[in-house]
Write a protein that holds these residues in place. Sequence first.
Motif, short mmCIF file in Angstrom:
data_model
loop_
_atom_site.label_atom_id
_atom_site.label_comp_id
_atom_site.label_asym_id
_atom_site.label_seq_id
_atom_site.Cartn_x
_atom_site.Cartn_y
_atom_site.Cartn_z
N CYS A 175 10.62 10.36 -1.89
CA CYS A 175 9.27 10.17 -2.42
C CYS A 175 8.39 9.39 -1.45
CB CYS A 175 9.34 9.43 -3.76
SG CYS A 175 7.73 9.19 -4.55
N LEU A 176 7.20 9.92 -1.22
CA LEU A 176 6.16 9.18 -0.49
C LEU A 176 5.23 8.64 -1.56
CD1 LEU A 176 4.88 8.27 2.14
CD2 LEU A 176 3.62 10.43 2.21
N CYS A 177 5.32 7.35 -1.80
CA CYS A 177 4.65 6.72 -2.94
C CYS A 177 3.28 6.18 -2.56
CB CYS A 177 5.55 5.62 -3.49
SG CYS A 177 4.85 4.71 -4.88
N ASN A 178 2.23 6.76 -3.16
CA ASN A 178 0.86 6.29 -3.00
C ASN A 178 0.52 5.90 -1.56
OD1 ASN A 178 -0.40 6.68 -5.43
ND2 ASN A 178 -0.75 4.53 -5.83
N PRO A 179 0.56 6.84 -0.63
CA PRO A 179 0.34 6.50 0.78
C PRO A 179 -1.03 5.89 1.07
CG PRO A 179 0.21 8.87 0.46
CD PRO A 179 0.74 8.29 -0.81
N TYR A 180 -2.05 6.18 0.24
CA TYR A 180 -3.39 5.66 0.47
C TYR A 180 -3.65 4.35 -0.28
CZ TYR A 180 -3.66 10.69 1.40
OH TYR A 180 -3.40 11.97 1.83
N GLY A 181 -2.61 3.86 -0.98
CA GLY A 181 -2.82 2.72 -1.84
C GLY A 181 -3.41 3.17 -3.17
N THR A 182 -3.68 2.23 -4.05
CA THR A 182 -4.21 2.55 -5.37
C THR A 182 -5.62 3.13 -5.27
OG1 THR A 182 -2.91 0.76 -6.32
CG2 THR A 182 -4.70 1.64 -7.65
N VAL A 183 -5.78 4.34 -5.82
CA VAL A 183 -7.09 5.01 -5.85
C VAL A 183 -7.29 5.52 -7.28
CG1 VAL A 183 -8.55 6.80 -4.85
CG2 VAL A 183 -6.79 5.72 -3.45
N PHE A 184 -8.39 5.18 -7.89
CA PHE A 184 -8.55 5.46 -9.32
C PHE A 184 -9.30 6.75 -9.66
CE2 PHE A 184 -8.11 0.80 -9.08
CZ PHE A 184 -7.04 0.62 -9.95
N ASP A 203 -12.98 4.35 1.69
CA ASP A 203 -12.16 5.42 1.12
C ASP A 203 -10.74 4.98 0.78
OD1 ASP A 203 -14.04 7.42 1.05
OD2 ASP A 203 -13.51 8.26 3.00
N TYR A 204 -10.37 3.78 1.22
CA TYR A 204 -8.97 3.36 1.10
C TYR A 204 -8.83 2.03 0.37
CZ TYR A 204 -8.10 6.95 4.63
OH TYR A 204 -8.04 8.14 5.30
N HIS A 205 -7.62 1.79 -0.11
CA HIS A 205 -7.29 0.56 -0.82
C HIS A 205 -7.40 -0.65 0.11
CE1 HIS A 205 -4.52 -2.36 -2.82
NE2 HIS A 205 -5.14 -1.89 -3.89
N SER A 206 -7.57 -1.82 -0.48
CA SER A 206 -7.75 -3.04 0.31
C SER A 206 -6.51 -3.47 1.08
CB SER A 206 -8.20 -4.19 -0.61
OG SER A 206 -7.29 -4.36 -1.67
N LYS A 207 -5.36 -2.83 0.81
CA LYS A 207 -4.16 -3.19 1.58
C LYS A 207 -4.28 -2.71 3.04
CE LYS A 207 -1.03 0.77 0.88
NZ LYS A 207 0.32 1.15 0.42
N PHE A 208 -5.22 -1.80 3.28
CA PHE A 208 -5.48 -1.33 4.65
C PHE A 208 -6.60 -2.17 5.26
CE2 PHE A 208 -3.74 2.43 2.52
CZ PHE A 208 -2.72 2.77 3.39
#
Length: 326
Positions: free
Chosen positions: A44-53, A87-92
């Motif tokens: 599994c590749l889990c949420n590669p872009y981080g949380t996106v709603f 476009d991306y989650h704050s973890k990036f």
Amino acid sequence: MEFRTEIEVSPSRFRIGTDSRIMTVGSCFSEVIGSQLADNKIQCLCNPYGTVFNPSSIFKLVSNSLQSQPVYKHLMVENSGIWQHYDYHSKFYANSREELEDLLNQTNKKAQQFLRKANFLIITLGTSIVHQLKENGLAVANCHKAPAANFKKEILSIKDITLRFRSMYELLKMHNNKIKILLTVSPVRHTRETLQLNSVSKSILRTACYHIEQDFADVHYFPSYEIMMDDLRDYRFYKADMIHPNEQAEKYIFEKFSETYFTEDLSSFLKEWYKVKMSLNHRPIQTDTPAHQKFLTELLAKLDGFSEKFDVSSEKEKVLSQLVAA
């Protein structure tokens, strides 16, 4: 007497097996499903872009990855020396525009490579409410604490969502014609937008999912939202914030998920793997006793038995580190 309205989920014609490759994307509930899949040794590749709603951002990110679309530099934002992307989650984040661009391009490439060989794409939609930049009208996935005056709030229509999905779907099928899509609506309520507006938002998402499932034969809807709202409608199934499902609820929903999609072979493996995980979590007072060393040797043999089909290298390393050399 019946004291709950249990959601009966019929087995799907789409089956997840021991060799399935799955990518999850979307809200924080996608992280929950993806983590549980990975924890049970499913690729599994889990949420590669981080949380996106919101669906607009989710479909955009998947499409951009598939097309090797360069990161939109004009959507990068700097705050106190830290660069992030709308476009991306704050973890990036990165210390420079160039560093962030490289990080995000690598993320997109990894997602693209995985999607081309994946069996399933699981999409969890969190909200139909989007925030658009006033300067160009583009919807963002994350506001990154920028001034509220920079954005205007809109609600995506059912037509918006279904059309955007179709565009992503056609692109995905060009790269991987055999992939199946599992849709779900997040059971997490967005109270920041008020409970009233959350109800509007969730109803739009659910209706959009209904129409998408009707229009595409290889799309299936899993009712995680309904299970939480109707089956587990008690605050004992929520975390302290009274918004997010707690561990017990997450486990219950995952059990329903497994009953819906897992093959008999995978279900059989999971029963055996559960026993192994319990053994791996065992914490003895003394590790060098003959009894515990025998226990570890037998556990290592079980892991060796799984190693032909699953990556158990980290678990084997953990056991080997406790074995006392003869």
